[in-house]
Design a protein around this motif. Sequence first.
Motif, PDB file in Angstrom:
ATOM      1  N   MET A 115      42.693  23.405  34.940  1.00 39.48           N
ATOM      2  CA  MET A 115      43.473  24.540  35.441  1.00 39.48           C
ATOM      3  C   MET A 115      43.819  24.350  36.916  1.00 39.48           C
ATOM      4  O   MET A 115      44.685  25.025  37.448  1.00 39.48           O
ATOM      5  N   GLY A 116      43.145  23.448  37.586  1.00 38.09           N
ATOM      6  CA  GLY A 116      43.558  23.004  38.909  1.00 38.09           C
ATOM      7  C   GLY A 116      43.512  24.029  40.024  1.00 38.09           C
ATOM      8  O   GLY A 116      44.340  23.974  40.935  1.00 38.09           O
ATOM      9  N   GLY A 117      42.590  24.958  40.018  1.00 38.17           N
ATOM     10  CA  GLY A 117      42.445  25.896  41.129  1.00 38.17           C
ATOM     11  C   GLY A 117      43.595  26.875  41.289  1.00 38.17           C
ATOM     12  O   GLY A 117      44.080  27.099  42.402  1.00 38.17           O
ATOM     13  N   LEU A 118      44.044  27.454  40.190  1.00 38.49           N
ATOM     14  CA  LEU A 118      45.175  28.396  40.264  1.00 38.49           C
ATOM     15  C   LEU A 118      44.880  29.566  41.197  1.00 38.49           C
ATOM     16  O   LEU A 118      45.762  29.997  41.950  1.00 38.49           O
ATOM     17  N   HIS A 119      43.668  30.056  41.145  1.00 33.14           N
ATOM     18  CA  HIS A 119      43.321  31.214  41.972  1.00 33.14           C
ATOM     19  C   HIS A 119      43.474  30.887  43.455  1.00 33.14           C
ATOM     20  O   HIS A 119      44.071  31.649  44.215  1.00 33.14           O
ATOM     21  N   GLU A 120      42.955  29.749  43.868  1.00 31.38           N
ATOM     22  CA  GLU A 120      43.042  29.369  45.273  1.00 31.38           C
ATOM     23  C   GLU A 120      44.484  29.103  45.695  1.00 31.38           C
ATOM     24  O   GLU A 120      44.912  29.477  46.782  1.00 31.38           O
ATOM     25  N   ARG A 121      45.238  28.437  44.836  1.00 30.69           N
ATOM     26  CA  ARG A 121      46.602  28.046  45.184  1.00 30.69           C
ATOM     27  C   ARG A 121      47.545  29.244  45.313  1.00 30.69           C
ATOM     28  O   ARG A 121      48.283  29.350  46.285  1.00 30.69           O
ATOM     29  N   PHE A 122      47.505  30.151  44.349  1.00 28.79           N
ATOM     30  CA  PHE A 122      48.457  31.264  44.358  1.00 28.79           C
ATOM     31  C   PHE A 122      47.901  32.507  45.043  1.00 28.79           C
ATOM     32  O   PHE A 122      48.662  33.366  45.470  1.00 28.79           O
ATOM     33  N   GLY A 123      46.589  32.619  45.142  1.00 31.14           N
ATOM     34  CA  GLY A 123      45.981  33.774  45.768  1.00 31.14           C
ATOM     35  C   GLY A 123      46.116  33.796  47.282  1.00 31.14           C
ATOM     36  O   GLY A 123      45.835  34.803  47.918  1.00 31.14           O
ATOM     37  N   ARG A 124      46.567  32.706  47.874  1.00 32.24           N
ATOM     38  CA  ARG A 124      46.790  32.654  49.325  1.00 32.24           C
ATOM     39  C   ARG A 124      47.969  33.506  49.763  1.00 32.24           C
ATOM     40  O   ARG A 124      48.021  33.953  50.901  1.00 32.24           O
ATOM     41  N   ASN A 125      48.912  33.680  48.878  1.00 26.28           N
ATOM     42  CA  ASN A 125      50.101  34.480  49.194  1.00 26.28           C
ATOM     43  C   ASN A 125      49.706  35.959  49.190  1.00 26.28           C
ATOM     44  O   ASN A 125      49.226  36.469  48.174  1.00 26.28           O
ATOM     45  N   PRO A 126      49.918  36.683  50.306  1.00 24.81           N
ATOM     46  CA  PRO A 126      49.503  38.091  50.348  1.00 24.81           C
ATOM     47  C   PRO A 126      50.287  38.992  49.395  1.00 24.81           C
ATOM     48  O   PRO A 126      49.863  40.116  49.129  1.00 24.81           O
ATOM     49  N   ALA A 127      51.398  38.512  48.855  1.00 27.45           N
ATOM     50  CA  ALA A 127      52.202  39.308  47.931  1.00 27.45           C
ATOM     51  C   ALA A 127      51.799  39.069  46.475  1.00 27.45           C
ATOM     52  O   ALA A 127      52.397  39.637  45.568  1.00 27.45           O
ATOM     53  N   VAL A 128      50.771  38.227  46.241  1.00 27.80           N
ATOM     54  CA  VAL A 128      50.385  37.856  44.878  1.00 27.80           C
ATOM     55  C   VAL A 128      48.887  38.086  44.673  1.00 27.80           C
ATOM     56  O   VAL A 128      48.072  37.714  45.509  1.00 27.80           O
ATOM     57  N   ALA A 129      48.561  38.704  43.542  1.00 32.30           N
ATOM     58  CA  ALA A 129      47.178  38.803  43.079  1.00 32.30           C
ATOM     59  C   ALA A 129      47.086  37.990  41.791  1.00 32.30           C
ATOM     60  O   ALA A 129      47.999  38.017  40.969  1.00 32.30           O
ATOM     61  N   VAL A 130      45.995  37.259  41.613  1.00 30.84           N
ATOM     62  CA  VAL A 130      45.857  36.385  40.456  1.00 30.84           C
ATOM     63  C   VAL A 130      44.443  36.485  39.890  1.00 30.84           C
ATOM     64  O   VAL A 130      43.483  36.640  40.637  1.00 30.84           O
ATOM     65  N   CYS A 131      44.359  36.425  38.550  1.00 27.40           N
ATOM     66  CA  CYS A 131      43.029  36.402  37.929  1.00 27.40           C
ATOM     67  C   CYS A 131      43.117  35.735  36.560  1.00 27.40           C
ATOM     68  O   CYS A 131      44.163  35.733  35.912  1.00 27.40           O
ATOM     69  N   GLU A 132      41.989  35.152  36.155  1.00 25.53           N
ATOM     70  CA  GLU A 132      41.869  34.652  34.792  1.00 25.53           C
ATOM     71  C   GLU A 132      41.573  35.877  33.940  1.00 25.53           C
ATOM     72  O   GLU A 132      40.504  36.459  34.031  1.00 25.53           O
ATOM     73  N   SER A 133      42.534  36.293  33.141  1.00 22.29           N
ATOM     74  CA  SER A 133      42.465  37.596  32.481  1.00 22.29           C
ATOM     75  C   SER A 133      42.008  37.554  31.027  1.00 22.29           C
ATOM     76  O   SER A 133      41.821  38.598  30.419  1.00 22.29           O
ATOM     77  N   GLY A 134      41.832  36.375  30.479  1.00 23.75           N
ATOM     78  CA  GLY A 134      41.413  36.310  29.090  1.00 23.75           C
ATOM     79  C   GLY A 134      41.017  34.911  28.681  1.00 23.75           C
ATOM     80  O   GLY A 134      41.121  33.964  29.465  1.00 23.75           O
ATOM     81  N   GLU A 135      40.545  34.784  27.455  1.00 23.56           N
ATOM     82  CA  GLU A 135      40.137  33.499  26.875  1.00 23.56           C
ATOM     83  C   GLU A 135      39.021  32.848  27.675  1.00 23.56           C
ATOM     84  O   GLU A 135      38.932  31.625  27.774  1.00 23.56           O
ATOM     85  N   HIS A 136      38.125  33.656  28.233  1.00 18.43           N
ATOM     86  CA  HIS A 136      37.041  33.133  29.061  1.00 18.43           C
ATOM     87  C   HIS A 136      36.096  32.223  28.281  1.00 18.43           C
ATOM     88  O   HIS A 136      35.569  31.255  28.837  1.00 18.43           O
ATOM     89  N   ASP A 137      35.858  32.527  27.029  1.00 15.57           N
ATOM     90  CA  ASP A 137      34.875  31.785  26.232  1.00 15.57           C
ATOM     91  C   ASP A 137      35.480  30.666  25.392  1.00 15.57           C
ATOM     92  O   ASP A 137      34.746  29.926  24.750  1.00 15.57           O
ATOM     93  N   ARG A 138      36.791  30.550  25.390  1.00 21.80           N
ATOM     94  CA  ARG A 138      37.436  29.496  24.598  1.00 21.80           C
ATOM     95  C   ARG A 138      37.718  28.295  25.488  1.00 21.80           C
ATOM     96  O   ARG A 138      38.311  28.432  26.553  1.00 21.80           O
ATOM     97  N   LEU A 139      37.313  27.123  25.041  1.00 28.37           N
ATOM     98  CA  LEU A 139      37.523  25.914  25.831  1.00 28.37           C
ATOM     99  C   LEU A 139      38.959  25.426  25.772  1.00 28.37           C
ATOM    100  O   LEU A 139      39.461  24.867  26.738  1.00 28.37           O
TER     101      LEU A 139
END
Length: 93
Positions: A25-49
């Motif tokens: 997934m390559g650090g999506l939270h860190e990459r896109f969460g830096r922008n103050p106009a964007v909020a990001v989260c892993e919202s589902g499929e936590h247990d599925r590989l």
Amino acid sequence: MHMGILTLHISLPGCRSLKEKRQRMGGLHERFGRNPAVAVCESGEHDRLEASEWTFVAVANEGPKVEALLGEIEDKIQRSVDGRVMEATREML
């Protein structure tokens, strides 16, 4: 103020561990969460590989700016993530 929500369902074929899933997934939270106009989260499929779901919320003064920002996020993810975007849904509020 305009707000848009982008939810991406990503397939990660052959993923064998949570560590591999995080690497792919390559650090999506860190990459896109830096922008103050964007909020990001892993919202589902936590247990599925072999799958992941991510939600991005963008805010701007104008609707077209929100659309452009969400489009940019989707394009970057399709180019940079070692997986396949199976579904992308957008909602404008």
